[in-house]
Design a protein around this motif. Structure first.
Motif, PDB file in Angstrom:
ATOM      1  N   THR A 369       0.818  -1.211   0.000  1.00  0.00           N
ATOM      2  CA  THR A 369       0.000   0.000   0.000  1.00  0.00           C
ATOM      3  C   THR A 369       0.849   1.257   0.000  1.00  0.00           C
ATOM      4  O   THR A 369       0.450   2.282  -0.547  1.00  0.00           O
ATOM      5  CB  THR A 369      -0.932   0.021   1.221  1.00  0.00           C
ATOM      6  OG1 THR A 369      -0.149  -0.117   2.416  1.00  0.00           O
ATOM      7  CG2 THR A 369      -1.934  -1.106   1.142  1.00  0.00           C
ATOM      8  N   TYR A 379      -4.947  -2.785   0.958  1.00  0.00           N
ATOM      9  CA  TYR A 379      -5.576  -2.204   2.143  1.00  0.00           C
ATOM     10  C   TYR A 379      -6.449  -3.228   2.860  1.00  0.00           C
ATOM     11  O   TYR A 379      -6.463  -3.296   4.097  1.00  0.00           O
ATOM     12  CB  TYR A 379      -6.421  -0.987   1.756  1.00  0.00           C
ATOM     13  CG  TYR A 379      -5.621   0.220   1.371  1.00  0.00           C
ATOM     14  CD1 TYR A 379      -4.879   0.913   2.328  1.00  0.00           C
ATOM     15  CD2 TYR A 379      -5.590   0.672   0.059  1.00  0.00           C
ATOM     16  CE1 TYR A 379      -4.135   2.031   1.978  1.00  0.00           C
ATOM     17  CE2 TYR A 379      -4.844   1.781  -0.298  1.00  0.00           C
ATOM     18  CZ  TYR A 379      -4.122   2.464   0.658  1.00  0.00           C
ATOM     19  OH  TYR A 379      -3.386   3.555   0.315  1.00  0.00           O
ATOM     20  N   ARG A 382      -4.260  -5.766   4.652  1.00  0.00           N
ATOM     21  CA  ARG A 382      -3.641  -5.165   5.831  1.00  0.00           C
ATOM     22  C   ARG A 382      -4.673  -4.996   6.939  1.00  0.00           C
ATOM     23  O   ARG A 382      -4.382  -5.198   8.116  1.00  0.00           O
ATOM     24  CB  ARG A 382      -3.008  -3.822   5.483  1.00  0.00           C
ATOM     25  CG  ARG A 382      -2.207  -3.235   6.642  1.00  0.00           C
ATOM     26  CD  ARG A 382      -1.450  -2.008   6.238  1.00  0.00           C
ATOM     27  NE  ARG A 382      -2.336  -0.889   5.924  1.00  0.00           N
ATOM     28  CZ  ARG A 382      -1.898   0.323   5.584  1.00  0.00           C
ATOM     29  NH1 ARG A 382      -0.599   0.562   5.482  1.00  0.00           N
ATOM     30  NH2 ARG A 382      -2.755   1.278   5.307  1.00  0.00           N
ATOM     31  N   ASP A 398      -8.260   1.057   7.293  1.00  0.00           N
ATOM     32  CA  ASP A 398      -8.021   0.333   6.045  1.00  0.00           C
ATOM     33  C   ASP A 398      -9.334  -0.091   5.389  1.00  0.00           C
ATOM     34  O   ASP A 398      -9.507   0.053   4.174  1.00  0.00           O
ATOM     35  CB  ASP A 398      -7.146  -0.895   6.310  1.00  0.00           C
ATOM     36  CG  ASP A 398      -5.688  -0.536   6.478  1.00  0.00           C
ATOM     37  OD1 ASP A 398      -5.276   0.517   5.949  1.00  0.00           O
ATOM     38  OD2 ASP A 398      -4.955  -1.288   7.145  1.00  0.00           O
ATOM     39  N   ARG A 401     -11.017   2.857   3.890  1.00  0.00           N
ATOM     40  CA  ARG A 401     -10.385   3.218   2.618  1.00  0.00           C
ATOM     41  C   ARG A 401     -10.888   2.311   1.496  1.00  0.00           C
ATOM     42  O   ARG A 401     -11.146   2.774   0.386  1.00  0.00           O
ATOM     43  CB  ARG A 401      -8.862   3.104   2.750  1.00  0.00           C
ATOM     44  CG  ARG A 401      -8.100   3.389   1.465  1.00  0.00           C
ATOM     45  CD  ARG A 401      -8.180   4.854   1.089  1.00  0.00           C
ATOM     46  NE  ARG A 401      -7.508   5.677   2.051  1.00  0.00           N
ATOM     47  CZ  ARG A 401      -6.203   5.947   2.022  1.00  0.00           C
ATOM     48  NH1 ARG A 401      -5.451   5.471   1.075  1.00  0.00           N
ATOM     49  NH2 ARG A 401      -5.665   6.728   2.942  1.00  0.00           N
ATOM     50  N   CYS A 402     -11.025   1.027   1.788  1.00  0.00           N
ATOM     51  CA  CYS A 402     -11.552   0.087   0.790  1.00  0.00           C
ATOM     52  C   CYS A 402     -12.969   0.478   0.385  1.00  0.00           C
ATOM     53  O   CYS A 402     -13.329   0.420  -0.800  1.00  0.00           O
ATOM     54  CB  CYS A 402     -11.545  -1.332   1.347  1.00  0.00           C
ATOM     55  SG  CYS A 402      -9.895  -2.016   1.620  1.00  0.00           S
TER      56      CYS A 402
END
Length: 675
Positions: A369, A379, A382, A398, A401-402
């Motif tokens: 990332t 992401y 992680r 994370d 963000r996805c």
């Protein structure tokens, strides 16, 4: 009337700020004599002299820090005796809410920090005591850190009842009309002024000059073009409007340079402060040899890439049939054969998750990332690893963000809800047992010490050679008992013994390979080598890639880290960061070196003294063995007052015209780290 003398305090030594406030400084020089001071001892001497300055302008927040307390008290004494002290320019960018109360209390004003936003403010038509408002703009839009509890005759500008916050992200809301971005108050026989403008707006130049009692009738328009808008291009690469404009005006040969030697921008960098590459203008004497070696490296590199792709595909097959251990081995081999591309590291993270090796999976996804900020799977993987490690906050970020990247995926919402539930359950448990634990992101530690993105970022010429092994010299470790010593002849004028030489031709953590196959001294590149011509390594960067960190205008970060390690630890510890400087570090080695550095810092802190004096401005923590621990504590303090950023990260953000409080600050920081 004699020309006034203005003392300009710049104790944080933030050189980039001079370009941002260029209009202010040039305007002041037309009507006054400026004395720029970067050392606290010199500032104290000037303020205590028989001929003190007419006024003082502090362009950063150093006077608010505890180590400069005696200087701040001297400034108060100077103002009470009839002097003028103004805090502005970059002052508000580092003004911590935690230090504000004591700072204002020392100055004897009832002020307190207010809101941070952009809005339209209006000039105080009733007047401000001790300040001539003639010629100031009647109103203007300003993004500022406001102060509150200011008396009506001390507020230079204030918002009106119709003023609203101005943001590209959030809806407009009403603002507190009792707050002001510019305040001025009598202090004894003198005055103290504050401007919270964080963007060096042109009207603020006049405000600061008026506070300093300088004439403003000759101040012209600010033609400095440094604050362009932030944009993100393919792959999350940070760009800017000025750069795009320049690229549109450039010819094809400039914009599509295959060797990365050309760059659009002036000697100060692009409009948002990204440092330029240095384009060689003088033909290099050994250019023919460089091209021949480059051709050999290209062929070797192509073979390595092809072999790595085969290893990756073979690893995918093992993954599909559930042989995850074999898949891990093959993905690792692909990274070592070629280089740790984001896709390789993301696949590796997936296999490690299947083996429930959560820490290793997080490190692999960290790398993926960091290098490719658009890699959704990186992401997600992680986030899964962090969730199982108990790093719930990082996992939630994370997964969020996805979700931003793919809003239609219900699985991300499920993961967020489940992770929050686990976090809340653990928090309830911690309240009874351990309420002080924190969720630390491992990728943040990596970014802090090693700038990985510059090594493997897509669409960017590497600052290290893609394939430095164009000859057997790259593997030559030497013959005989002195194999650890580098060959001085090889790294300078050439070694006539070749593969039978008893000394080492291969690179190491103290050097970086150049296009001639020589090993260039890393200490020399940061101006810290004490051996000069006697050094084993080459002292020349002519044959290093032109867009490397050694051609940046400011090498202060590496120099500071070197001086820190050199001062508090054994010299050999510096070699642990050498692999980051020469681009050979891999994610596993980085984590190992981080752990070693932390251990060293902890060990050297034992038994150290924690006292310091603000007179020691060159080394504010002294030279005791406890300096490492105190530096770590200082970093934690920096993060607490800078919205989670260190001062150096704030410096980088400000170079891009972004403030730590901005909504997109973390996105910009991630994009910068990916360059």
């Amino acid at each position: 009337m004699s020309q006034q003398n203005i003392l300009v305090l710049s104790l944080m030594k933030e050189e980039y700020i001079y370009r941002i406030i260029q209009h202010l400084l040039s305007s002041m020089r037309t009507v006054a004599t400026l004395k720029l001071v970067t050392r606290v001892k010199e500032a104290k001497a000037i303020l205590s002299s028989n001929a003190p300055p007419t006024a003082v302008l502090a362009i950063d927040a150093a006077p608010t820090e505890a180590k400069y307390q005696s200087l701040n008290e001297l400034l108060v004494h100077y103002a009470k005796a009839g002097g003028i002290v103004v805090f502005g320019c970059n002052f508000s960018n580092h003004f911590s809410p935690r230090s504000a109360d004591s700072f204002f209390r020392t100055w004897g004003v009832p002020w307190a920090l207010g809101d941070y936003h952009r809005t339209t403010v209006y000039l105080n038509t009733s007047g401000v005591s001790g300040m001539d408002l003639a010629g100031l703009e009647p109103s203007y839009s300003v993004k500022a850190l406001n102060v509150t509890k200011v008396l009506p005759n001390s507020a230079v500008y204030s918002p009106s009842s119709s003023s609203r916050t101005q943001s590209h992200v959030f809806p407009a809301t009403a603002v507190d009309t009792s707050q002001t971005p510019a305040a001025y108050s009598a202090i004894g026989a003198g005055f103290m002024g504050y401007t919270g403008d964080v963007n060096a707006e042109a009207p603020t130049t006049k405000v600061i000059m008026a506070m300093l009692h300088l004439p403003i009738d000759h101040v012209g328009p600010d033609e400095t073009d440094w604050n362009a808008g932030t944009t993100f291009g393919p792959g999350g690469v940070l760009g800017n409007a000025a750069l795009s404009s320049s690229l549109n005006q450039s010819n094809d040969s400039d914009s599509d340079s295959s060797d990365g030697s050309s760059y659009i921008g002036n000697k100060h960098g692009t409009a948002r402060g990204i440092l330029p590459r240095v384009a060689p203008t003088i033909p290099r004497p050994r250019e023919a040899e460089v091209k021949a070696r480059a051709l050999r490296r290209k062929k070797v590199n192509e073979r390595k890439k092809e072999a790595a792709e085969k290893l990756k595909e073979k690893g995918n097959k093992f993954f599909k049939v559930g042989n995850y251990k074999q898949a891990v081995d093959l993905y690792n081999k692909a990274c070592k054969t070629y280089k740790p591309l984001p896709l390789y590291m993301s696949n590796l993270a997936a296999a490690l998750i299947k083996l429930e090796r959560w820490d290793d999976a997080e490190m692999a996804a960290d790398h993926a990332t960091l290098v490719d900020p658009t890699l959704l799977k990186g992401y997600f993987r992680r986030g899964v690893a962090r969730r199982h490690c108990g790093k719930y906050q990082g996992a939630i970020r994370d997964f969020e963000r996805c979700l931003e990247m793919d809003p239609n995926c219900a699985n991300f919402k499920t993961e967020i809800a489940a992770t929050k539930k686990e976090r809340d359950a653990e928090n309830r448990y911690k309240k009874s047992y351990d309420d002080g634990d924190s969720d630390v992101d491992s990728d943040y530690e990596a970014k802090l010490v090693f700038d990985l993105g510059r090594d493997f970022a897509p669409e960017r010429t590497l600052h290290v050679l893609d394939c430095p092994s164009d000859s057997e010299e790259y593997q030559h470790r030497g013959k005989g008992k002195n194999v650890k010593l580098p060959c001085r002849y090889y790294n300078h004028d050439g070694c006539r013994f070749g593969k039978v030489c008893r000394y080492k031709h291969a690179p190491d953590d103290s050097s970086i390979r150049d296009e001639l196959g020589r090993n260039v001294c890393l200490h020399f590149l940061i101006d810290r080598c004490k051996f000069g011509d006697r050094c084993w390594y080459a002292h020349e960067n002519l044959y290093l890639p032109s867009n490397g960190w050694w051609n940046e205008e400011n090498l202060g970060g590496w120099q500071e880290l070197y001086d820190f390690v050199k001062q508090d630890m054994d010299h050999g510890v510096f070699d642990r960061i050498g692999s980051a400087m020469n681009g050979t570090a891999d994610i596993w080695r980085i984590r190992e070196n981080l752990d070693l550095l932390v251990d060293d810092w902890t060990n050297t802190a034992e038994g150290g003294s924690y006292g310091y004096s603000d007179d020691d401005d060159d080394d504010c923590y002294g030279s005791e063995r406890g300096g490492s621990r105190r530096r770590f504590e200082r970093e934690m303090e920096e993060r607490s007052r800078n919205m989670g950023f260190t001062d150096s990260e704030v410096h980088e953000l400000l170079c891009q015209g972004v403030k730590p409080w901005d909504d997109d600050a973390w996105d910009v920081m991630n994009a910068l780290n990916s360059l």
